[in-house]
Design an enzyme around this catalytic site. Structure first.
Site, short mmCIF file in Angstrom:
data_model
loop_
_atom_site.label_atom_id
_atom_site.label_comp_id
_atom_site.label_asym_id
_atom_site.label_seq_id
_atom_site.Cartn_x
_atom_site.Cartn_y
_atom_site.Cartn_z
N LYS A 188 53.95 -123.70 -43.06
CA LYS A 188 54.63 -124.37 -41.94
C LYS A 188 55.88 -125.09 -42.40
O LYS A 188 56.84 -125.24 -41.63
CB LYS A 188 53.66 -125.31 -41.22
CG LYS A 188 53.05 -126.43 -42.08
CD LYS A 188 53.87 -127.69 -42.09
CE LYS A 188 53.25 -128.75 -42.97
NZ LYS A 188 54.05 -129.99 -43.03
N THR A 245 55.92 -130.28 -37.59
CA THR A 245 56.94 -130.16 -38.62
C THR A 245 58.19 -129.45 -38.11
O THR A 245 59.30 -129.73 -38.57
CB THR A 245 56.37 -129.42 -39.84
OG1 THR A 245 55.11 -129.98 -40.18
CG2 THR A 245 57.29 -129.53 -41.03
#
Length: 330
Positions: A188, A245
């Protein structure tokens, strides 16, 4: 419960602040002078300024003391992935009772996940696990709600982490799929760089949603190939951490992408951030693992070319858009 947190960066400090309300917490750092300055200031002025230490939080630079403190409790490693192996090696002769880490990524040279590094350094001497999920240190320190997942094949360790960390504003879930937890947390970061590039180029929220969704497909493909389970990637350490994120302005990896889109060099971006974002460290490892297993990761490839092959962000986006149409599940 006695809890020792090894690593006095932003995330380690934030967790120490929160857990000190309920437990006897010791925050360890290797730099005695830096710890003395923190003790005098009553806060971590470098990594988490403005959040004052409770009186009962113990600061220590003696690793043996910190390990002994957590002998019947919980030992949490809060270093970066790059710092994990040397710290675990230092712990080897201290015989820790358990080890849980917060770092996310692949080791840069070996392309190993944290639990693989831990097994190489500590063997089967103690239970091991990863505590991960969508969590910005500043928000945790402020006492805002947060949900995490502990991944470990040791049921007793999972129970220990839940007992120690779950409560107040933090919820902790558990799974035995440590591979899935770690792969989601690693990849991620790379995808957040891609999303930052797209947002920096003004490509809009439609493009952002597409990158996040197709990015999740890349995480899932690689994660399953490495031994993770598909359902893990639909949870907190997969889609949850990916959304945070990729969209949160506190994300260092997203800031890297925004900087690249603005035409800044990687070196200047890192200098502004003050330290390397984990997505930069692990993109080559992700790329290598995907190549070795014949897994399509076009977004990861595009980020790697921008970071290390001198490709312009605009050209990387054009190549992604020019890919031939296919079934969504492919």
């Amino acid at each position: 419960m006695n809890i020792a947190i090894l690593g006095a960066g932003a995330w380690g400090t934030a967790l120490a602040l929160v857990l000190s309300d309920r437990h006897a917490v010791m925050l360890w750092g290797r730099d005695a002078a830096a710890l003395a300055a923190m003790r005098a200031a009553g806060q971590n002025s470098r990594y988490l300024p403005g959040y004052h230490f409770p009186e009962k939080l113990i600061l220590a630079s003696d690793l043996a003391q910190a390990t002994a403190h957590a002998r019947d409790g919980l030992l949490i490693v809060a270093t970066s992935v790059a710092g994990l192996r040397p710290l675990l090696r230092s712990l080897r002769n201290l015989r820790p009772a358990n080890v849980v880490w917060l770092c996310k990524g692949f080791e840069q040279d070996s392309a190993l996940l944290p639990h693989q590094v831990a097994r190489e350094e500590l063997g089967d001497a103690c239970p091991l696990g990863a505590l991960s999920g969508p969590s910005f240190a500043q928000e945790v320190a402020r006492g805002l709600p947060c949900a995490l997942t502990v991944g470990s094949t040791a049921p007793a360790l999972r129970e220990q982490v839940v007992a120690g960390v779950h409560g107040a504003h933090i919820r902790v879930y558990s799974t035995d799929d440590i591979v899935g937890v770690e792969v989601g947390g690693a990849v991620k970061n790379v995808l957040a760089i891609a999303t930052g590039i797209a947002d920096g180029l003004g490509l809009g929220m439609n493009a952002r949603a597409a990158l996040i969704t197709r990015g999740l497909a890349e995480i899932t493909r690689l994660g399953i190939a490495l031994g993770g389970r598909s359902e893990t990637f639909m949870g907190l350490t997969g889609i949850g951490d990916l959304i945070l994120t990729c969209t949160g302005d506190l994300s260092r990896n997203r800031q890297v992408g925004l900087g690249l889109a603005a035409g800044k060099s990687l070196d200047s971006i890192i200098a502004e951030l003050g330290h390397v974002a984990e997505g930069v460290r692990c993109v080559q490892a992700v790329r290598r693992l995907a190549h070795e297993r014949g897994i399509a990761t076009p977004i990861v490839e595009a980020v790697a070319r921008v970071l290390f092959d001198q490709e312009k962000p605009q050209d990387a986006i054009r190549q992604l858009l020019a890919r031939e149409a296919r079934e969504e599940s492919a």
